[in-house]
Design a protein around this motif. Structure first.
Motif, short mmCIF file in Angstrom:
data_model
loop_
_atom_site.label_atom_id
_atom_site.label_comp_id
_atom_site.label_asym_id
_atom_site.label_seq_id
_atom_site.Cartn_x
_atom_site.Cartn_y
_atom_site.Cartn_z
N LEU A 76 0.88 -1.17 -0.17
CA LEU A 76 0.01 -0.05 0.03
C LEU A 76 0.86 1.33 -0.15
O LEU A 76 0.60 2.14 -0.64
N ILE A 77 2.04 1.18 0.83
CA ILE A 77 2.89 2.43 0.88
C ILE A 77 3.46 2.55 -0.66
O ILE A 77 3.52 3.77 -0.93
N LEU A 78 3.93 1.45 -1.07
CA LEU A 78 4.59 1.57 -2.49
C LEU A 78 3.53 2.12 -3.67
O LEU A 78 3.90 3.06 -4.37
N LEU A 79 2.32 1.54 -3.65
CA LEU A 79 1.41 2.01 -4.67
C LEU A 79 0.84 3.67 -4.19
O LEU A 79 0.76 4.40 -5.16
N PHE A 80 0.96 3.93 -2.86
CA PHE A 80 0.55 5.29 -2.68
C PHE A 80 1.53 6.19 -3.06
O PHE A 80 1.69 7.51 -3.75
N SER A 81 3.03 5.80 -3.06
CA SER A 81 4.32 6.47 -3.33
C SER A 81 4.18 6.89 -4.99
O SER A 81 4.67 7.84 -5.34
N LEU A 82 3.57 5.77 -5.53
CA LEU A 82 3.37 5.78 -7.22
C LEU A 82 2.70 7.10 -7.60
O LEU A 82 2.85 7.56 -8.64
N LEU A 83 1.97 7.65 -6.65
CA LEU A 83 1.09 8.81 -7.00
C LEU A 83 1.80 10.16 -7.07
O LEU A 83 1.36 11.18 -7.83
N PHE A 84 2.97 10.16 -6.51
CA PHE A 84 3.90 11.25 -6.36
C PHE A 84 4.74 11.45 -7.69
O PHE A 84 4.97 10.40 -8.13
N PRO A 85 4.92 12.59 -8.30
CA PRO A 85 5.69 12.52 -9.62
C PRO A 85 7.09 12.15 -9.53
O PRO A 85 7.84 12.32 -8.14
#
Length: 163
Positions: A17-26
């Motif tokens: 979940l942390i990895l997927l959330f971080s993928l939202l950042f440019p």
């Protein structure tokens, strides 16, 4: 055994979940500041394109952890950091900033003559961050770290240019 399985599954799901959330950042971040200087563009361009003047106005180079500083017309270097001018035109200056143990960062100055006596100086840094979550989350603070010294430097540059 049951709690161990639950703990491991929870850690894997939480990490995903942390990895997927971080993928939202440019992956590319720009820190930018601009100022109007009541001076001709050629005078302001000289203060920026000749790094020997940077010691007078660039607050980022006044850090006490930078030892044995040396300035030339197109390069700054110390034990901890190096800045090279890689492109210079009357309207644009591009530099590469390399601090020990970090990736190279591209710094840019864009000069726009608003009229014959006013020059807009736009200074920005472009960062490319890797996909790692800690790098993506860490990029959030770039503006807070670099913004204040950039603003102060531009204010000093403005004073020097208007003298």
């Amino acid at each position: 055994m049951r709690f161990l399985k639950l703990g491991l599954i929870s850690i894997v799901i939480f990490s995903a979940l942390i990895l997927l959330f971080s993928l939202l950042f440019p992956s590319e971040v720009r820190v930018s500041r601009a100022i109007n200087v009541n001076a001709r563009k050629d005078k302001v361009a000289l203060l920026i394109s000749d790094m020997r003047y940077w010691e007078s106005w660039n607050e980022m180079l006044k850090s006490p952890d930078l030892k044995q500083k040396q300035f030339t017309a197109d390069k700054f270097f110390s034990e901890e950091m190096e800045i090279n001018e890689v492109e210079s035109t009357p309207d644009y200056i591009r530099t590469l900033w390399k601090r020990k143990g970090t990736d190279t960062v591209s710094g840019h100055f864009s000069l726009i003559a608003a009229d014959t006596t006013v020059t807009v100086v736009h200074w920005y840094f472009d960062f490319r961050v890797k996909w790692y979550p800690w790098e993506k989350f860490g990029s959030i603070i770039f503006d807070k770290q670099l913004g204040p010294p950039m603003e102060k430097s531009l204010e000093i540059l403005k004073k020097m240019g208007e003298e």
